[in-house]
Design an enzyme around this catalytic site. Sequence first.
Site, PDB file in Angstrom:
ATOM      1  N   ASP A 177       0.843  -1.203   0.000  1.00  0.00           N
ATOM      2  CA  ASP A 177       0.000   0.000   0.000  1.00  0.00           C
ATOM      3  C   ASP A 177       0.879   1.255   0.000  1.00  0.00           C
ATOM      4  OD1 ASP A 177      -2.308   1.767   0.514  1.00  0.00           O
ATOM      5  OD2 ASP A 177      -3.338  -0.085   1.036  1.00  0.00           O
TER       6      ASP A 177
ATOM      7  N   HIS B 273      -3.927   6.383   2.556  1.00  0.00           N
ATOM      8  CA  HIS B 273      -4.606   5.140   2.171  1.00  0.00           C
ATOM      9  C   HIS B 273      -4.090   3.934   2.965  1.00  0.00           C
ATOM     10  CE1 HIS B 273      -5.694   1.823  -0.674  1.00  0.00           C
ATOM     11  NE2 HIS B 273      -6.745   2.582  -0.931  1.00  0.00           N
TER      12      HIS B 273
ATOM     13  N   SER C 196     -11.414  -0.722  -1.438  1.00  0.00           N
ATOM     14  CA  SER C 196     -10.131  -0.646  -0.716  1.00  0.00           C
ATOM     15  C   SER C 196     -10.333  -0.813   0.775  1.00  0.00           C
ATOM     16  CB  SER C 196      -9.475   0.723  -0.935  1.00  0.00           C
ATOM     17  OG  SER C 196      -8.788   0.762  -2.134  1.00  0.00           O
TER      18      SER C 196
END
Length: 767
Positions: free
Chosen positions: A150, A221, A539
Amino acid sequence: MASHHARTPLHNYHLYFLSFLALSRLVSAQTENYIIHMDLSTMPKAFANHHSWYSATLATLSKTVPKTISLDLSSKLIYSYTHVINGFSASLTPSELEAVKGSPGYISSMRDLPVKVDTTHSFKFLGLNSNSGAWRESNYGENVIIGLVDTGVWPESASFNDDGMSEIPSRWKGECETGTQFNSSLCNKKLIGARIFNKGLLAKYPNTTIAMNSTRDTSGHGTHTSTTAAGNFVDGASYFGYASGTARGVAPRAHVAMYKALWEEGGYTSDIIAAIDQAINDGVDVLSLSFGLDGVPLYKDPVAIATFSALEKGVFVSTSAGNEGPFYGSLHNGIPWVLTVAAGTLDRDFYGVLNLGNGVSISGASLYPGNFMKTRVPIVFMGSCKNPKKLKKIGRKIVVCQDKNVDTLSTQYGNLEDAKVFGGVFITNNTDLEEFVQSSYPAIFVSPEDGEALKNYIKADAQPKAMMSFRNTVLGTKPAPKATLYTSRGPSPSCPAILKPDIMAPGSLILAAWPANTSATEADGRPLYSQFNLLSGTSMACPHAAGVAALVLGARPEWGPAAIRSALMTSSDVYDNTLSPIKDIGFNNQPATPLAIGSGHINPNKALDPGLIYDVEIQDYVNVLCALNYTVEHIKVITKSSSLVDCSKPSLDLNYPSFIAFFNANDSKSDAKTVKDFQRTVTNVGEGKSTYIASVTSMEGLKVNVVPKKLVFKEKNEKKKFKLSIEGPRMMKQRVVFGYLTWVDNDNKHVVRSPIVATNLDSTAVS
Ligand SMILES: *[C@@H]1O[C@H](CO)[C@@H](O)[C@H](O)[C@H]1NC(C)=O
Ligand SMILES: *[C@@H]1O[C@H](CO)[C@@H](O)[C@H](O)[C@H]1NC(C)=O
Ligand SMILES: *[C@@H]1O[C@H](CO)[C@@H](O)[C@H](O)[C@H]1NC(C)=O
Ligand SMILES: *[C@@H]1O[C@H](CO)[C@@H](O)[C@H](O)[C@H]1NC(C)=O
Ligand SMILES: *[C@@H]1O[C@H](CO)[C@@H](O)[C@H](O)[C@H]1NC(C)=O
Ligand SMILES: *[C@@H]1O[C@H](CO)[C@@H](O)[C@H](O)[C@H]1NC(C)=O
Ligand SMILES: *[C@@H]1O[C@H](CO)[C@@H](O)[C@H](O)[C@H]1NC(C)=O
């Protein structure tokens, strides 16, 4: 090791070509990154290891390609891979690539492709509680290591505190690499690994400056996904007062390892493959991958290629289905050997309240985060709010807009933002408000019914006024979960014969940790910062499923990836909290089909005791690749070359806990009947003796038959076979018809459910 550069064979070339430095700049302008697959079984014995062989392969380029001045050969090699593929990535000119193709052992090559990334409460909604079930049996995922590829982590986040964490497992081989504003002191018993992968990105853009050249997350994220999966307990978490409570991940005692391969400057498949390669080598138990590539066949998909070795090592892989819904066939990561996760809603709403001058209060969806003066101001109704000039003259009032159809909402929202009014109230039927509710100015979204009362008040009062207030959260909203509009739908373009997605997990407005120095949102023209943020997408669903897999693995360490996936799928819920079939926001709240939600909404506690398991051997996946009519070279890219490719039994009929049949023959006999057969083997993982009876829901226009209808098990781990057949027209009239096969045991203790889809959608795989 994925990224080591053994210097020995390259060093001399390095010196030898030094004088051509100037020319090399010209050459490098035309280079591209390639991932090269090599047949390791043809490696000459003279080479000590695969890495020196790959290096030598590149070194010979300077001889075979006279016109190309390859000066710094070591810089051509980006990664030599160890686990996930046999081969390497390199930055090559077209003629160098041609020369590599002529090298002994060359199988195939592919261009390096860019990749994009697509709570306080979600654990309760999943039925997790401390007294019983998955949290108790796995001790919150203790000793399990979840790896994520990620954007990095913000290690100071309270969710990465290691209070109550057990010691780092001795089998762990990972590291916390030092880099910009990051060193190993930032790791602890929660965050146990932190590595970076950007050689592919830098080979593609040599002049890029990496702003944060370390695992430190500047996008947010990765901090969010990793703490969704395994964040530790944090009291007093909230998003600007919304969703407040104790935050924790699904597996709060699992360890986290971050592999940063997605950068603000870009993300490339060569880096992703290297990251997965390293994660497997380091010893992660579960991998969570919240990104994917659209429109590529399995042998060109870095996730498919790299995760095949994860499977061989017993690593469970959770992936996101993508956010391209609600269109059929929009899904990515539809890979037979991973879990493909769709996104659903939670039973939680956020709202604002409008107090009218007549004492009436109206509430509507809102997540406005800003600071705000609670005061009574004039309110006006401006109909469709489509005239920016008129709106700009209104000034500091609350403006009410109503849309004729849901598509104009975004224009209205933008028009009020530009007009700098005091606040906006939107009367709308739009059920997909997620992109609007985190508004940058005070805004409330109300239903047409409430809108009538509001309009009547404005008409009736000579000086209508209202006051807005925000930061309200309500739990237990119904119906929930629902399939979201955005979640990508099956069939899987890369392998339509396997029903995808597999499962749905919470994905909408999920609260998880956020980097302190990255703005969480923006309001009234200013960035706003928060330790926690609410994000939506598959996600967010993917790490929920990864966390649940960690709990199951913690409680059932003997289960392999296919067994865990089967347990998650067959025990999932198909009913919402009103006991009706789960609905689909993307299809007008009609019952969601398995092409949206897979087998259903994930249920961790039930997954521990599924009764029966549909297990899969590695050769079964190879049989699928053979039946997709891939060449031996393409199959070797996935399975790796040293293993032999046995295509003696090609079959798309994988022992999967779901069924999809295509009735789409476009021919003159389209009224004739046709039968699709499926063979399955189930393993009894319940205790000892049991008898299971099959039942099938009716499916319009189709006849579904199961033989035998009764399975009698004498002992644990015994296997039994059955056949399911679907008879239907050669060409179905309806797009999608679905039902369920359910095996129920004698005392009703185990309900083993599989979705069945019949469709006339396209069944040709991308190639
Ligand atoms: C980034 O950091 C690594 C070490 O972690 C170093 O090898 C590399 O040169 C750095 N790259 C840039 C562009 O600063
Ligand atoms: C990491 O950085 C901090 C702050 O610069 C320093 O105090 C610490 O000693 C460093 N730790 C290691 C292991 O280098
Ligand atoms: C990189 O920078 C150098 C020197 O500034 C320049 O000559 C070259 O064209 C740049 N290369 C690319 C690919 O932008
Ligand atoms: C909203 O939905 C209701 C009920 O479905 C319908 O009667 C009404 O016309 C719709 N209004 C708008 C503005 O779309
Ligand atoms: C975060 O921002 C603060 C305030 O600007 C600064 O002091 C600190 O160094 C930043 N931390 C990192 C890791 O960038
Ligand atoms: C593979 O080729 C066979 C023989 O040509 C054909 O019948 C079959 O439909 C093909 N399978 C796929 C998945 O395209
Ligand atoms: C069937 O095939 C014909 C000719 O290839 C085509 O014109 C027609 O649109 C197709 N019908 C459907 C329903 O796909």
